[in-house]
Design an enzyme around this catalytic site. Structure first.
Site: not given
Ligand code: PAF
Length: 307
Positions: A57-58, A60-61, A85, A212
């Site tokens: 987490l940063h 932005g989150h 994903q 990232r």
């Molecule tokens: O943006 C993200 O971190 C991911 O794509 C999400 C929306 C949590 C789905 O895994």
């Protein structure tokens, strides 16, 4: 964080518990426990805001958590690094994990609930894969360069929304195409959740905050600013007429700035993401880019037609 509190998150302890009460915040690992808690909260007419994340987490989150908390919602954050994903297995392997720090940050923001399931919980053996009909949206940009990525995002978000059933879902605009894909997912599946898109948080030089970025060296962080500057430059110079050349120049600038590969710089219709080569001066536009710096793939976007 005191030693004692720290111990609460240690693996051994964590593995034996399915729910932990961490002072303000409650941590759930099992769907059934979380669902029970949510059903109880709903009885008290609580509005639920949900922030799905993959951790690391940063700010932005945290701005998403804050947006939900400031609206007075019971705020649920999930941390789940979703394997389906990642089209590139090494990207999945290298995805940063900073769980103790994440928990501390969430507690500081007074997040109410953290959901941290493991892979079997989200994808049990009887999990049925669906095909989401995302149409053109899936063919452009990230869809083109990361085949299957948005199917994986839809798979996990569909699942998480069914579990949490939030009134509001908070997503960051940095992942512009993801926001559009998830809006389409909500429409396709007939869910009643409302989507709130929160502006991109940037480092002082303009680099969009991203988990990232943790993989960038100090020197690369400075170089990475070029991605935002290049998009800003497009905004400054764009005029109605042929605009194709602007994306090409922007890609060349990124390569000169030290990016090793540019997947795309695209000027696109802000609603459909279809590339726009001739601008009538009215169509809402967004400029989006994805490029690699020292093996780290960075993305960013800005609106070209809003202030
Ligand atoms: O943006 C993200 O971190 C991911 O794509 C999400 C929306 C949590 C789905 O895994």
């Amino acid at each position: 964080m005191s030693g004692q509190r720290y111990e609460k998150y240690s693996d051994e302890h964590f593995l034996t518990k399915t729910a932990l009460n961490l002072g303000q915040m409650i941590l759930f690992k099992r769907i059934n426990d979380l669902k029970k808690y949510i059903i109880d909260s709903r009885e008290a007419n609580t509005t639920i805001g949900f922030v799905p994340t993959m951790g690391a987490l940063h700010a932005g989150h945290l701005s998403l958590i804050r947006a939900s908390k400031n609206s007075g919602y019971l705020t649920v954050c999930s941390i789940f690094v979703n394997p389906t994903q990642f089209n590139d297995p090494s990207d999945y392997q290298q995805y940063p994990i900073t769980i103790e720090q994440d928990i501390r940050l969430l507690e500081q923001e007074n997040c109410d609930v953290l959901f941290m399931p493991d892979v079997q919980e989200i994808y049990p053996p009887d999990h049925q894969k669906k095909q989401y009909r995302l149409g053109q949206l899936e063919l452009y940009l990230e869809g083109k360069y990361r085949p299957g990525h948005f199917q994986g995002v839809c798979e996990v978000v569909d699942r998480l929304l069914d579990i949490v059933e939030p009134d509001l879902l908070f997503l960051g605009r940095k992942d512009y195409q993801q926001c559009m894909v998830i809006a389409e997912l909500i429409r396709l599946t007939g869910k009643s959740t409302r989507l709130e898109i929160v502006p991109t948080m940037r480092e002082p030089g303009g680099l969009a905050m991203s988990s990232r970025n943790l993989r960038l060296s100090e020197a690369d962080r400075k170089r990475a600013i070029a991605i935002y500057q290049t998009l800003q430059k497009i905004k400054t110079v764009i005029r109605p007429g042929e605009i194709n050349q602007l994306s090409k120049e922007a890609s060349a600038t990124l390569l000169e700035a030290g990016f090793s590969k540019v997947d795309y710089v695209s000027i696109a219709h802000a609603h459909s993401l279809a590339p726009v080569e001739y601008w009538d001066g009215k169509t809402p536009l967004v400029a989006l880019a994805a490029a690699f710096l020292s093996g780290v793939r960075l993305i960013d976007n800005i609106s070209l037609t809003e202030d």
